[in-house]
Design a protein around this motif. Sequence first.
Motif, PDB file in Angstrom:
ATOM      1  N   GLU A 160      -9.590   8.045   4.270  1.00  0.00           N
ATOM      2  CA  GLU A 160     -10.498   7.588   3.219  1.00  0.00           C
ATOM      3  C   GLU A 160     -11.119   8.711   2.401  1.00  0.00           C
ATOM      4  N   GLU A 163       3.719   0.096   2.382  1.00  0.00           N
ATOM      5  CA  GLU A 163       3.677  -0.878   3.474  1.00  0.00           C
ATOM      6  C   GLU A 163       3.326  -2.247   2.903  1.00  0.00           C
ATOM      7  N   SER A 188       5.848  -8.980  14.725  1.00  0.00           N
ATOM      8  CA  SER A 188       5.043  -9.227  15.923  1.00  0.00           C
ATOM      9  C   SER A 188       5.871  -9.058  17.183  1.00  0.00           C
ATOM     10  N   ILE A 192       0.428  -8.779   4.379  1.00  0.00           N
ATOM     11  CA  ILE A 192       0.334 -10.171   3.944  1.00  0.00           C
ATOM     12  C   ILE A 192      -1.110 -10.556   3.599  1.00  0.00           C
ATOM     13  N   ARG A 193      -1.232 -11.444   2.637  1.00  0.00           N
ATOM     14  CA  ARG A 193      -2.521 -12.000   2.221  1.00  0.00           C
ATOM     15  C   ARG A 193      -2.389 -13.506   2.099  1.00  0.00           C
ATOM     16  N   LYS A 196      -6.003   4.015  12.649  1.00  0.00           N
ATOM     17  CA  LYS A 196      -7.149   4.495  11.874  1.00  0.00           C
ATOM     18  C   LYS A 196      -8.426   4.631  12.710  1.00  0.00           C
ATOM     19  N   ASP A 214       3.379   1.255  15.249  1.00  0.00           N
ATOM     20  CA  ASP A 214       2.133   1.083  14.500  1.00  0.00           C
ATOM     21  C   ASP A 214       0.933   1.180  15.436  1.00  0.00           C
ATOM     22  N   ASP A 215      -0.203   1.494  14.863  1.00  0.00           N
ATOM     23  CA  ASP A 215      -1.476   1.498  15.605  1.00  0.00           C
ATOM     24  C   ASP A 215      -1.383   2.344  16.864  1.00  0.00           C
ATOM     25  N   GLN A 242       0.844  -1.203   0.000  1.00  0.00           N
ATOM     26  CA  GLN A 242       0.000   0.000   0.000  1.00  0.00           C
ATOM     27  C   GLN A 242       0.877   1.251   0.000  1.00  0.00           C
ATOM     28  N   GLY A 301      -3.930   5.330   3.173  1.00  0.00           N
ATOM     29  CA  GLY A 301      -5.350   5.032   3.230  1.00  0.00           C
ATOM     30  C   GLY A 301      -5.935   4.854   1.855  1.00  0.00           C
ATOM     31  N   ASP A 302      -7.143   4.309   1.869  1.00  0.00           N
ATOM     32  CA  ASP A 302      -7.783   3.958   0.615  1.00  0.00           C
ATOM     33  C   ASP A 302      -8.040   5.176  -0.265  1.00  0.00           C
ATOM     34  N   ASN A 315       5.618  -5.464   8.777  1.00  0.00           N
ATOM     35  CA  ASN A 315       5.113  -5.598  10.148  1.00  0.00           C
ATOM     36  C   ASN A 315       5.733  -6.797  10.839  1.00  0.00           C
TER      37      ASN A 315
HETATM   38  P1  C2E Z   1      -1.593  -2.458  10.060  1.00  0.00           P
HETATM   39  O1  C2E Z   1      -0.161  -2.790  10.053  1.00  0.00           O
HETATM   40  O2  C2E Z   1      -2.042  -1.347  10.922  1.00  0.00           O
HETATM   41  O3  C2E Z   1      -1.962  -2.195   8.533  1.00  0.00           O
HETATM   42  C1  C2E Z   1      -2.923  -1.264   8.107  1.00  0.00           C
HETATM   43  C2  C2E Z   1      -4.230  -1.949   7.820  1.00  0.00           C
HETATM   44  O4  C2E Z   1      -5.201  -0.964   7.495  1.00  0.00           O
HETATM   45  C3  C2E Z   1      -4.185  -2.887   6.612  1.00  0.00           C
HETATM   46  O5  C2E Z   1      -5.113  -3.934   6.852  1.00  0.00           O
HETATM   47  C4  C2E Z   1      -4.693  -1.989   5.486  1.00  0.00           C
HETATM   48  O6  C2E Z   1      -5.186  -2.710   4.387  1.00  0.00           O
HETATM   49  C5  C2E Z   1      -5.775  -1.243   6.220  1.00  0.00           C
HETATM   50  N1  C2E Z   1      -6.112   0.046   5.608  1.00  0.00           N
HETATM   51  C6  C2E Z   1      -5.285   0.933   5.025  1.00  0.00           C
HETATM   52  N2  C2E Z   1      -5.929   2.026   4.605  1.00  0.00           N
HETATM   53  C7  C2E Z   1      -7.224   1.840   4.920  1.00  0.00           C
HETATM   54  C8  C2E Z   1      -8.416   2.641   4.750  1.00  0.00           C
HETATM   55  O7  C2E Z   1      -8.402   3.745   4.205  1.00  0.00           O
HETATM   56  N3  C2E Z   1      -9.561   2.120   5.252  1.00  0.00           N
HETATM   57  C9  C2E Z   1      -9.611   0.906   5.865  1.00  0.00           C
HETATM   58  N4  C2E Z   1     -10.789   0.480   6.317  1.00  0.00           N
HETATM   59  N5  C2E Z   1      -8.517   0.121   6.033  1.00  0.00           N
HETATM   60  C10 C2E Z   1      -7.341   0.591   5.569  1.00  0.00           C
HETATM   61  P2  C2E Z   1      -4.748  -5.466   6.591  1.00  0.00           P
HETATM   62  O8  C2E Z   1      -3.886  -5.581   5.387  1.00  0.00           O
HETATM   63  O9  C2E Z   1      -6.000  -6.242   6.650  1.00  0.00           O
HETATM   64  O10 C2E Z   1      -3.839  -5.845   7.836  1.00  0.00           O
HETATM   65  C11 C2E Z   1      -4.357  -5.860   9.127  1.00  0.00           C
HETATM   66  C12 C2E Z   1      -3.262  -5.998  10.149  1.00  0.00           C
HETATM   67  O11 C2E Z   1      -2.646  -7.291  10.053  1.00  0.00           O
HETATM   68  C13 C2E Z   1      -2.121  -5.009   9.950  1.00  0.00           C
HETATM   69  O12 C2E Z   1      -2.470  -3.750  10.477  1.00  0.00           O
HETATM   70  C14 C2E Z   1      -1.012  -5.702  10.723  1.00  0.00           C
HETATM   71  O13 C2E Z   1      -1.144  -5.475  12.106  1.00  0.00           O
HETATM   72  C15 C2E Z   1      -1.307  -7.160  10.437  1.00  0.00           C
HETATM   73  N6  C2E Z   1      -0.420  -7.608   9.334  1.00  0.00           N
HETATM   74  C16 C2E Z   1      -0.577  -7.459   7.984  1.00  0.00           C
HETATM   75  N7  C2E Z   1       0.465  -7.999   7.307  1.00  0.00           N
HETATM   76  C17 C2E Z   1       1.306  -8.491   8.255  1.00  0.00           C
HETATM   77  C18 C2E Z   1       2.574  -9.183   8.193  1.00  0.00           C
HETATM   78  O14 C2E Z   1       3.163  -9.410   7.133  1.00  0.00           O
HETATM   79  N8  C2E Z   1       3.113  -9.558   9.395  1.00  0.00           N
HETATM   80  C19 C2E Z   1       2.522  -9.284  10.601  1.00  0.00           C
HETATM   81  N9  C2E Z   1       3.120  -9.686  11.739  1.00  0.00           N
HETATM   82  N10 C2E Z   1       1.349  -8.625  10.686  1.00  0.00           N
HETATM   83  C20 C2E Z   1       0.754  -8.237   9.528  1.00  0.00           C
END
Ligand code: C2E
Length: 289
Positions: free
Chosen positions: A239, A59, A119, A62-63, A203, A179-180, A45, A257-258, A117
């Motif tokens: 957004e 950023e 853990s 993972i999927r 967010k 983060d967060d 992103q 953001g989106d 990211n």
């Molecule tokens: P995060 O690191 O805080 O990543 C941001 C999340 O917000 C991502 O969700 C992203 O797709 C989402 N996001 C970004 N912009 C917007 C927006 O405008 N609106 C909304 N509604 N969402 C937005 P995602 O990809 O589902 O990831 C969720 C969480 O999973 C991540 O939060 C992170 O904590 C974790 N994660 C993702 N990939 C990895 C990884 O490779 N390793 C680890 N350990 N954790 C990961």
Amino acid sequence: KKAKALKQPIAFYDQDDDKAQYRELLIINGLPKGLKQDQLFMVFQPKLDIKSGQCKQVEALIRWQHESLGLISPSEFIPLAEQTGMIDILSPWVLDNVLAQQAKWRNMGIYVNVALNLSSTDLDNPNLAVDVGTKLSQYLVPAESITIEITESALMISLEQTIMTLNQLRDIGVKLAIDDFGTGHSSLAYLRHLPVDEVKIDKAFLDEFETSKAAKQIVKTSIDLAKNLGFEVTVEGVESKSVLETLHLFGVDTIQGDYFAKPFTASEFEHIYPQLNYSQLNHPQIKHP
Ligand code: C2E
Ligand code: MG
Ligand code: MG
Ligand code: MG
């Protein structure tokens, strides 16, 4: 008396609980195979540097395209991987994937910092910085071109070990971000003890941004304090254009953001990169190719 107690149901049978447990099992047990069969992949992103209008960082997120469950969100499988220890194979995989991608992009002339990211359990590993350093030299990727994001809640678990690891990572030149931010119940003042470059405001803080003056004021105050402490500030989950512009006025450095861009696959990103690679002061939206 005992016999009577035994007749009491301990819990009602709940088919949904069963289904949820079965799903968790499928996820946990399927992870090694999923990794082996390339069901997991990273999306990227782009983040917008508000002042220059450029995209200097993406950023990596993972999927997992699961063979029977379809696309599963990291919000579901990362916590399970953490609970079961599987994160110890997942995080190195993420690091390898991101570094291989970085190496490929650099060869193509795409110079973008990639944030990944990790853990809290990764930070408990006293060899983390050495492992990261070894991989950086293996892939010929300069340390400055990656950023490691750690959630604020991860820091609460074992602060001393974590700060030591963060210092070692910083010493090898890796950039660090919290983060967060705002979800882990720590105060901003406590941030000044952390050797990090960037703070990403969660967010969730934008949820009431446009409807509540108080919510907006909290975001503004957090931004001011983080900036005064010398951190770069990113706000995630932007957004809309109006939120973006208000954050610009508040002095935010970077937004994610989106509105600006959703996550892209690596090849989609290569496709849109030319669009990102010039000044975009009018803050356009980047669409999928
Ligand atoms: P995060 O690191 O805080 O990543 C941001 C999340 O917000 C991502 O969700 C992203 O797709 C989402 N996001 C970004 N912009 C917007 C927006 O405008 N609106 C909304 N509604 N969402 C937005 P995602 O990809 O589902 O990831 C969720 C969480 O999973 C991540 O939060 C992170 O904590 C974790 N994660 C993702 N990939 C990895 C990884 O490779 N390793 C680890 N350990 N954790 C990961
Ligand atoms: Mg993140
Ligand atoms: Mg975040
Ligand atoms: Mg988040």
